[in-house]
Every structure is written in C-alpha cells, then in structure tokens.
Write a protein that holds these residues in place. Structure first.
Motif, PDB file in Angstrom:
ATOM      1  N   TYR A  53       0.775  -1.153  -0.113  1.00 39.22           N
ATOM      2  CA  TYR A  53      -0.032  -0.064   0.129  1.00 39.22           C
ATOM      3  C   TYR A  53       1.082   1.314   0.121  1.00 39.22           C
ATOM      4  CZ  TYR A  53       0.754   0.695   5.065  1.00 39.22           C
ATOM      5  OH  TYR A  53       1.417   1.065   6.499  1.00 39.22           O
ATOM      6  N   SER A  54       2.307   1.184  -0.035  1.00 43.51           N
ATOM      7  CA  SER A  54       2.922   2.282   0.004  1.00 43.51           C
ATOM      8  C   SER A  54       4.171   1.926  -1.034  1.00 43.51           C
ATOM      9  CB  SER A  54       3.511   2.949   1.341  1.00 43.51           C
ATOM     10  OG  SER A  54       4.455   3.508   1.425  1.00 43.51           O
ATOM     11  N   SER A  55       4.342   2.877  -2.145  1.00 47.33           N
ATOM     12  CA  SER A  55       5.714   2.488  -2.856  1.00 47.33           C
ATOM     13  C   SER A  55       6.723   3.464  -2.706  1.00 47.33           C
ATOM     14  CB  SER A  55       5.164   2.580  -4.323  1.00 47.33           C
ATOM     15  OG  SER A  55       4.649   3.891  -4.467  1.00 47.33           O
ATOM     16  N   TYR A  56       7.018   3.646  -1.413  1.00 47.38           N
ATOM     17  CA  TYR A  56       8.162   4.878  -1.256  1.00 47.38           C
ATOM     18  C   TYR A  56       9.322   4.193  -1.145  1.00 47.38           C
ATOM     19  CZ  TYR A  56      11.195   7.736   1.732  1.00 47.38           C
ATOM     20  OH  TYR A  56      12.141   8.505   2.275  1.00 47.38           O
ATOM     21  N   CYS A  57      10.391   4.875  -2.003  1.00 49.85           N
ATOM     22  CA  CYS A  57      11.704   4.436  -2.293  1.00 49.85           C
ATOM     23  C   CYS A  57      12.614   5.658  -2.056  1.00 49.85           C
ATOM     24  CB  CYS A  57      11.889   3.849  -3.373  1.00 49.85           C
ATOM     25  SG  CYS A  57      13.507   2.981  -4.173  1.00 49.85           S
ATOM     26  N   ASP A  79      11.264  -3.985   1.438  1.00 53.21           N
ATOM     27  CA  ASP A  79       9.981  -4.827   1.565  1.00 53.21           C
ATOM     28  C   ASP A  79       9.118  -3.737   2.193  1.00 53.21           C
ATOM     29  OD1 ASP A  79       8.209  -6.597   1.779  1.00 53.21           O
ATOM     30  OD2 ASP A  79       8.969  -7.566   3.650  1.00 53.21           O
ATOM     31  N   ASN A  80       8.240  -2.914   1.117  1.00 56.19           N
ATOM     32  CA  ASN A  80       7.145  -2.064   1.409  1.00 56.19           C
ATOM     33  C   ASN A  80       6.136  -2.870   2.406  1.00 56.19           C
ATOM     34  OD1 ASN A  80       8.179   0.344   0.399  1.00 56.19           O
ATOM     35  ND2 ASN A  80       7.834  -0.413  -1.477  1.00 56.19           N
ATOM     36  N   PRO A  81       5.392  -2.240   3.087  1.00 58.30           N
ATOM     37  CA  PRO A  81       4.382  -2.927   3.978  1.00 58.30           C
ATOM     38  C   PRO A  81       3.024  -3.046   3.184  1.00 58.30           C
ATOM     39  CG  PRO A  81       4.568  -0.643   4.615  1.00 58.30           C
ATOM     40  CD  PRO A  81       5.674  -0.957   3.819  1.00 58.30           C
TER      41      PRO A  81
END
Length: 286
Positions: free
Chosen positions: A28-32, A42-44
C-alpha cells in the motif's frame, strides 16, 4: 442461498470484495528513497497495519457479506438497521477511510490504489443495487421449471408414493386437466400412455371447461397450482397478516403458487415456507 437469486448488483458486490481481499496483500506504499536499490525494500501491505486492514479491507469484505446475507434473510436487523442497510453503511465507511488514507500517503502503492477502486465499486453497488433496474436484474437467466417426473424423481414437496399435497394418495392429474399436463408443471409430459377415461366423466369435464366464467375470477376450488417467477425482488408476508415479511422472492427462481386470495397469491418457497405475495404484477408463469 440459491445462486440464481443473485442480482447483478450482488455480483458487483461480491467481485469488489474479492478484489479488496487480494489488494490487502499488495504494497500500500511504494516509497523508495533516492540512491537506494528499491528492489531490496520490503514495503508494507495492509496486514502490517491493523487499522487500515480492519477499516478498509476486511471492513469492506464484511460489508459485502452483510449485504448478501441481508438479501437471503430479510428482516434481520443490527442496531435498528437491516443487514443490507448496515452493510451499505459499512461499505461507505470503508470508502471514506480509503479516500483519506490515499490522500495522506504521498506514494500510494498498488494495494491502496486497488483498494480505493474496489471500495468505490462496493459502496456504489450496495447503495444503488436495490434502486437501479439494471442492477436489480437477475445475475443468471431464469431456469425453466422442472418438466414432469424425470428419472423417477418426485416433484418438489411430494413424498415418495404420494401426490403433491395429497397424503397417502398416488399422483393423479387434477380433475378436468388434459392428459399431457402434470400437476403444477405446465406442459409436462406424462410417462407412459394415459388410461382410458370414463365417457361420462369426460363429457362432464368437457362441459365444465366450456362453461364461461361469470362474475369475475374463478372460485378458489378451481385454482390450479402453477410455477412462477418474479421480475424483481418482492417480499413474502405471513398468512396471519403480519406486516413484517417472512421471506423475499428473488428473480431467477421459480416458486409455486398454491392458492389465490383476491389479487394476491399464496406462494411456497423452495424451503417449504408459505406466505402471501401481495404484488403479482409482471410475474412470469411457467
């Protein structure tokens, strides 16, 4: 629940719930951050956040279940609301939470985007399902009523060795019926050749059939049970005159009319319950 009683709106609700459940396993998050190999991050997903999981994803799945169960068991209430109404309110809450969550996260992932789209479909179908004619139409086309006795099976509601509603008696055609028609099954062929009828009885039956109906509707004694289907979902009320429905007749399913009372019909459901169908407009006879 008979799958033929499901409407198109129910199909959209079920499909949206399946998509919601699948989306809960996606990120649900694609933060990089810049300068970092994102393939190792490993995004949550929703299962890593209990609040989002319960309010959006599982909340939407529970809402869909309440809407479907509410159609199968009309009259059941939660905090003063019918199950279907409570499910629709819960689906709106899931949509509301998903909308503000995706605005709060700067880099929403596939799981959150797909969850928002699924909650939009879920809430829209739950609210508009009972109102829009296209969504009220049956999901599957009605099946033809059973034709006669096939493979030695007894008709619905009859015990072995008994005719329908005639305990202890063998199945016979109703008085005055044509030999090619089965009791309650329009146009059903009989197995074997019919026995030779008494000439006096045949003349009397023919004379009775030729007598014109006078004074409006035929008397109750001449009513012949028949199979019918309703165009839209309609409530079935108790024979005691209670204002609360005891069941809901769904489109796509055949029901048996066993008696006529004025403009109303006494109908029998597939689980054996009997009640009064007050609105008989547009019914399809089998």
């Amino acid at each position: 629940m008979n799958i033929r009683s499901l409407t198109r709106g129910d199909g959209v609700v079920i499909g949206a719930a399946v998509v919601l459940f699948i989306a809960s396993f996606l990120d649900y998050s694609s933060y990089c951050p810049q300068g970092i190999d994102c393939s190792r991050i490993d995004n949550p997903n929703a299962w890593d956040s209990l609040g989002i999981l319960m309010s959006v994803y599982l909340g939407g799945v529970i809402a869909a279940a309440l809407v479907i169960v509410g159609r199968a068991m009309p009259g059941r209430k939660v905090v003063g609301l019918d199950l279907g109404q409570f499910g629709a309110a819960l689906s709106v809450f899931a949509l509301w939470t998903a909308f503000w969550t995706i605005l709060d996260i700067s880099s929403a992932g596939a799981g959150l985007i797909l969850g928002l789209l699924a909650t939009i479909l879920l809430a829209g179908a739950a609210i508009a399902g009972p109102l829009v004619p296209f969504l009220k139409a049956p999901l599957l086309s009605p099946a033809a009523p059973a034709q006669g006795l096939q493979g030695g099976q007894q008709p619905y509601g009859a015990q072995p060795g008994q005719g329908y509603d005639f305990p202890g008696g063998q199945q016979q055609a109703p008085y005055g019926a044509q030999p090619s028609q089965g009791y309650g099954y329009p146009g059903a062929p009989q197995q074997g050749q019919p026995a030779q009828a008494d000439p006096a009885q045949a003349q009397q039956a023919q004379a009775q059939a030729q007598q014109p109906a006078q004074g409006g509707a035929a008397p109750a004694g001449d009513f012949t049970p028949f199979w019918f289907a309703v165009p839209v979902a309609r409530p079935l009320y108790g024979e005691d005159g209670s204002p609360n429905p005891i069941a809901e007749l769904a489109p796509g399913t055949w029901y048996l009319a066993v008696e006529q009372r004025g403009q109303s019909l006494i109908a029998q459901t597939q689980d054996g319950r009997r009640g009064v169908l007050q609105d008989t407009t547009g019914i399809q006879r089998g």
